[in-house]
Design an enzyme around this catalytic site. Structure first.
Site, PDB file in Angstrom:
ATOM      1  N   GLU A   1       0.803  -1.018  -0.169  1.00  0.00           N
ATOM      2  CA  GLU A   1       0.029  -0.024  -0.030  1.00  0.00           C
ATOM      3  C   GLU A   1       0.915   1.247   0.011  1.00  0.00           C
ATOM      4  OE1 GLU A   1      -3.123   0.145  -1.137  1.00  0.00           O
ATOM      5  OE2 GLU A   1      -3.674  -1.193   0.387  1.00  0.00           O
TER       6      GLU A   1
ATOM      7  N   THR B   1       2.772   2.062  -2.320  1.00  0.00           N
ATOM      8  CA  THR B   1       3.977   1.716  -2.808  1.00  0.00           C
ATOM      9  C   THR B   1       3.995   2.030  -4.431  1.00  0.00           C
ATOM     10  OG1 THR B   1       3.214  -0.576  -2.988  1.00  0.00           O
ATOM     11  CG2 THR B   1       4.648   0.085  -1.204  1.00  0.00           C
TER      12      THR B   1
ATOM     13  N   GLY C   1     -13.458   3.061  -2.208  1.00  0.00           N
ATOM     14  CA  GLY C   1     -11.943   2.460  -2.315  1.00  0.00           C
ATOM     15  C   GLY C   1     -11.751   1.134  -2.812  1.00  0.00           C
TER      16      GLY C   1
ATOM     17  N   SER D   1     -13.952   1.724  -8.416  1.00  0.00           N
ATOM     18  CA  SER D   1     -14.975   1.805  -9.467  1.00  0.00           C
ATOM     19  C   SER D   1     -14.416   2.899 -10.644  1.00  0.00           C
ATOM     20  CB  SER D   1     -16.287   2.428  -8.807  1.00  0.00           C
ATOM     21  OG  SER D   1     -16.349   3.728  -8.307  1.00  0.00           O
TER      22      SER D   1
ATOM     23  N   ASP E   1      -4.512   0.707  -9.600  1.00  0.00           N
ATOM     24  CA  ASP E   1      -5.812   0.148  -9.873  1.00  0.00           C
ATOM     25  C   ASP E   1      -6.172  -0.086 -11.342  1.00  0.00           C
ATOM     26  OD1 ASP E   1      -5.759   1.485  -7.232  1.00  0.00           O
ATOM     27  OD2 ASP E   1      -6.861   2.966  -7.424  1.00  0.00           O
TER      28      ASP E   1
HETATM   29  C1  GLA Z   1      -5.262   4.745  -4.282  1.00  0.00           C
HETATM   30  C2  GLA Z   1      -4.448   4.987  -5.486  1.00  0.00           C
HETATM   31  C3  GLA Z   1      -3.744   3.819  -5.900  1.00  0.00           C
HETATM   32  C4  GLA Z   1      -2.699   3.459  -4.648  1.00  0.00           C
HETATM   33  C5  GLA Z   1      -3.280   3.516  -3.275  1.00  0.00           C
HETATM   34  C6  GLA Z   1      -2.518   3.365  -2.298  1.00  0.00           C
HETATM   35  O1  GLA Z   1      -6.066   3.612  -4.265  1.00  0.00           O
HETATM   36  O2  GLA Z   1      -5.374   5.165  -6.436  1.00  0.00           O
HETATM   37  O3  GLA Z   1      -2.894   4.218  -7.047  1.00  0.00           O
HETATM   38  O4  GLA Z   1      -1.762   4.547  -4.549  1.00  0.00           O
HETATM   39  O5  GLA Z   1      -4.186   4.554  -3.082  1.00  0.00           O
HETATM   40  O6  GLA Z   1      -1.684   2.278  -2.091  1.00  0.00           O
END
Ligand code: GLA
Length: 392
Positions: free
Chosen positions: A41, A43, A134, A137, A182
């Site tokens: 996370e 990272t 989170g 979507s 994501d």
């Molecule tokens: C959000 C961002 C990702 C990532 C996470 C933390 O989801 O969209 O790119 O940085 O936070 O790991």
């Protein structure tokens, strides 16, 4: 072209609505999933490692070509339609506006910027990824839109390229400063697996979930407005730390190197960097644990990740900590942590598969009695990334 058979209520919904609206079946149906991150996370923007899985909640689009180079799409979830010409999203970034349709415009913009010749289409979109929780979507909508454009415009579908374009649309068109995780997992997920992503090279490796385990998403039902500014602040702190180490990104700092030079950093920068450096190491250890089918070791690493995000990176919240505490009380739980950007949203737990629903009920009760808030809990299966679905 990876064409999959699939049965899903949202799939039926978009197809039925399309047929009613346009009087004929769609020529293409795509799905792109949301995600939950098991470990790794904060990272991704440090060019490090992440280990998310695509979940069985997705955005679906049913569509067919139009001849006039415009896009018209009805959202069944928002009860709205968007219509724009491909010419109107060429060249410049218009004023930033929010809303689901900006992801469609943003993808049309970024694909044209990248030199793709796009064709217009009309269709229907719907999904079952809770918005703002989170679970990505937005990335799912981006990848679903890109997949429709690629399919109907006769373009090759290269998932990492499309993920990069999705990230760029989100950064530059929508104005959200996210990393690459994501979009990558929504584009590349693999059923039954989590995906180790090297966020520098974009190399990936599918890693099977330990046998007999289930992944449970625990939504605190809390949302924090300041996520964006806190996220940007953390990014800036990480970049400052990388400069002090004289490396391009914190990815290049090993745990040993960190220990040798940590005393040269101020206290806050040291804690921020320590999270990223140790989280990268934990993510690679988590992959090893999964290869061995070792749920206990994976769970322990998830717990350590949570402590690091809570104490060093300071992106957890009272409710996320409470949720994790409720999860860890359950004997069926191997490990739990906050997941995603933090401050609100979801935690994720690894649990014994046979006990997943009983676990969900107990954790819901524990969290509700501690906070007075009713959580949303999803027992999730790992699914494929963005794909074209057969109509039969
Ligand atoms: C959000 C961002 C990702 C990532 C996470 C933390 O989801 O969209 O790119 O940085 O936070 O790991």
């Amino acid at each position: 072209m990876a064409v999959q058979h699939y049965d899903d209520p949202i799939r039926r919904k978009v197809i039925n609505d399309f047929e009613q609206r346009f009087g004929a079946p769609p020529s293409v149906v795509v799905r792109a999933p949301g995600r939950v991150n098991l470990i790794g996370e904060h990272t991704d923007y440090n060019e490090g490692f992440v280990l998310p899985m695509a979940i069985d909640r997705a955005i679906w689009i049913a569509a067919r070509l139009r001849q006039d180079r415009s896009v018209m799409c009805h959202s069944l979830d928002f009860g709205q339609a968007v219509e724009f010409s491909l010419e109107s999203v060429k060249g410049h970034v218009s004023d930033r506006r929010s809303g689901w349709h900006e992801y469609l415009r943003g993808i049309a913009w970024v694909m044209q910027q990248a030199g793709y010749h796009l064709r217009g289409w009309e269709g229907v979109v719907a999904g079952d990824i809770p918005v703002g929780a989170g679970l990505s979507s937005s990335a799912a909508l981006e990848m679903a839109t890109a997949r429709v454009f690629a399919e109907l415009s006769g373009l090759a579908w290269d998932p990492p390229t499309m993920a990069r374009l999705g990230q760029r649309a989100e950064n530059e068109w929508v104005g959200v400063n996210c990393g690459i995780m994501d979009q990558m997992i929504s584009a590349l997920g693999k059923a039954g697996h989590a995906l180790l992503i090297d966020c520098r090279s974009l190399e990936t490796e599918a890693v099977p979930l330990p046998p007999g385990t289930a992944v449970v998403v625990l939504d605190t039902a809390t949302r924090r407005g300041l996520v964006g500014s806190a996220y940007n602040e953390r990014r800036a702190q990480c970049e400052a730390a990388a400069r002090l180490f004289r490396v391009p990104a914190l990815r290049d700092v090993s745990v040993e190197m960190f220990a040798l030079h940590a005393d040269k950093l101020d206290e806050l920068t040291r804690r921020r960097a320590r999270h990223v450096v140790t989280e990268n190491a934990r993510t690679l250890q988590a992959v090893e644990a999964m290869r061995q089918g070792d749920a206990v070791a994976l769970g322990r690493l998830m717990n350590e990740s949570h402590a690091s995000l809570r104490d060093d990176f300071e992106v957890s919240s009272k409710e996320l900590n409470q949720m994790v505490q409720c999860a860890l009380k359950e004997p069926a739980c191997y490990g739990a942590r906050m997941t995603g950007a933090g401050f609100g949203g979801c935690a994720v737990a690894l649990v014994r598969a046979g006990d997943a629903y009983a676990f969900a009920a107990s954790v819901a009760e524990c969290y509700r009695s501690a906070t007075g808030i009713a959580p949303n809990i999803y027992v999730c299966a790992a699914t494929n990334g963005a794909e074209v679905i057969l109509l039969s």
